[in-house]
Design a protein around this motif. Structure first.
Motif, short mmCIF file in Angstrom:
data_model
loop_
_atom_site.label_atom_id
_atom_site.label_comp_id
_atom_site.label_asym_id
_atom_site.label_seq_id
_atom_site.Cartn_x
_atom_site.Cartn_y
_atom_site.Cartn_z
N LYS A 25 0.85 -1.19 0.00
CA LYS A 25 0.00 0.00 0.00
C LYS A 25 0.88 1.24 0.00
O LYS A 25 1.67 1.46 0.91
CB LYS A 25 -0.91 0.02 1.22
N LYS A 320 1.79 -3.57 -7.58
CA LYS A 320 0.97 -2.83 -6.62
C LYS A 320 1.57 -1.47 -6.32
O LYS A 320 0.85 -0.45 -6.24
CB LYS A 320 0.80 -3.64 -5.33
N SER A 323 1.15 0.82 -9.39
CA SER A 323 -0.24 1.23 -9.51
C SER A 323 -0.59 2.27 -8.45
O SER A 323 -1.32 3.24 -8.72
CB SER A 323 -1.15 0.01 -9.37
N GLY A 324 -0.06 2.08 -7.25
CA GLY A 324 -0.33 3.01 -6.17
C GLY A 324 0.24 4.40 -6.44
O GLY A 324 -0.40 5.42 -6.14
N ARG A 326 0.76 5.65 -9.50
CA ARG A 326 -0.03 6.23 -10.59
C ARG A 326 -1.39 6.73 -10.10
O ARG A 326 -1.92 7.73 -10.59
CB ARG A 326 -0.21 5.22 -11.71
N SER A 327 -1.97 6.03 -9.11
CA SER A 327 -3.27 6.43 -8.60
C SER A 327 -3.21 7.79 -7.92
O SER A 327 -4.23 8.47 -7.78
CB SER A 327 -3.81 5.39 -7.62
N LYS A 328 -2.01 8.17 -7.51
CA LYS A 328 -1.82 9.48 -6.89
C LYS A 328 -1.44 10.54 -7.92
O LYS A 328 -1.12 11.68 -7.56
CB LYS A 328 -0.76 9.39 -5.80
#
Length: 331
Positions: A25, A320, A323-324, A326-328
């Motif tokens: 995370k 993970k 992706s985390g 990029r999500s920000k």
């Protein structure tokens, strides 16, 4: 209790700091200024690292004492003599957990190789090449010295060679090129005479960001620009072959990971690199790293703390974390 880790990627143009927990995370991510002491000095390196770390740890809602392990990939860390002053800067963060330091090039292999070993070539502002074997007991590298050591080609070296070709066009030693037009447009020179005068008298200074102009002109079919891209690809292939030879990988099946913004410029760069490597090491597996190198820094921090991931668990963690980030909306 959940464990938390830090990864840092410090290059010639930026610093990335990533904080995530043991489950992948992403808790904090921040970007700051250059982290290469050869570019900004040790004071600039410390200031940019401190400010970026402070932002990331604040976003994560943690403190330095909460970090179980931290991994740092630092551009400009090429020789053992540089370890002590670089670690002195890192130690100002007062991290309580395990800490590991490598050259930033090595982060590419950590994040890009499914097997976690092989050779990695970086072509960003500068260039470099490192590698290690499956047992991680044999290592190979080039000097990291760039132009002065005949190692090419990142954006800096590509722009260096572009100036040479502009000078050849001006003197008549080489062909005319549309590169002259785009550089005159950018820097305001009415003709090639004035452009060369302004470059050579220091009135204007070309910079690594100008490498994108070479790719743009090459895409339009300019012969000189295309030859520059081919030259850069060949030279990067020679860097790879040097480390391949050091590691005796000529007949091995191994991962060859590519990282850095130059590889986004044109597929011709990689194609020419392959033309140079495959005759020497036909089993090389070319891989363009999908996730940012700072993810490799975090894996390095996990390794340092004794939490080494292997196989599918490692690959899942890499995905993970990427992706985390990029999500920000980062990296």
């Amino acid at each position: 209790m959940t464990k938390h880790y830090l990864g840092a990627d410090l290059g010639a143009t930026k610093t990335h700091v990533l904080i995530a927990d043991e489950n992948g995370k992403v808790e904090g991510f921040a970007e700051g200024g250059p982290g290469n002491h050869e570019v900004v000095g040790y004071d600039g390196f410390q200031a940019n690292l401190q400010s970026t770390f402070t932002e990331a740890i604040k976003i994560a809602g943690l403190t330095a004492d909460d970090l179980s392990g931290s991994g740092f990939g630092v551009a400009g860390y090429d020789w053992p003599a540089e370890r002590e002053p670089i670690m002195a800067v890192i130690n100002t963060l007062k991290l309580s957990g395990a800490v590991e330091l490598v050259n930033d090039t090595q982060l590419g292999l950590l994040v890009g190789s499914p097997r976690g070993w092989g050779v990695t070539v970086v072509s960003g502002t500068g260039c470099n090449c490192h590698g290690w074997d499956a047992s991680r007991t044999r290592f190979g590298k080039v000097t990291g010295g760039g132009i002065s050591c005949g190692e090419f080609a990142g954006a800096s070296e590509l722009v260096f060679m572009t100036v040479r070709m502009l000078s050849y066009a001006w003197t008549g030693r080489g062909p005319a090129t549309a590169l002259a037009d785009v550089f005159m447009e950018k820097y305001g020179g009415p003709n090639l005479d004035e452009l060369m005068q302004n470059i050579l008298t220091g009135k204007i200074g070309l910079n690594p960001a100008d490498a994108r102009l070479v790719f743009q002109v090459a895409a339009q079919g300019d012969r000189v620009a295309l030859d520059l891209i081919r030259w850069a690809g060949h030279e990067l292939g020679e860097l790879a072959n040097t480390v391949i030879k050091q590691l005796h990988f000529e007949n091995e099946d191994f991962d060859l990971v590519l990282i850095g913004s130059m590889f986004d410029g044109s597929p011709l760069l990689t194609e020419e690199m392959q033309n140079t490597v495959y005759p020497f090491a036909p089993k090389a597996q070319f891989i363009r790293a999908d996730e940012p190198p700072v993810v490799g820094g975090l894996l390095l921090g996990m390794d340092a703390a004794g939490c080494k991931l292997e196989g599918s668990a490692r690959l899942e963690m890499i995905k993970k974390l990427g992706s985390g980030i990029r999500s920000k909306g980062k990296a």
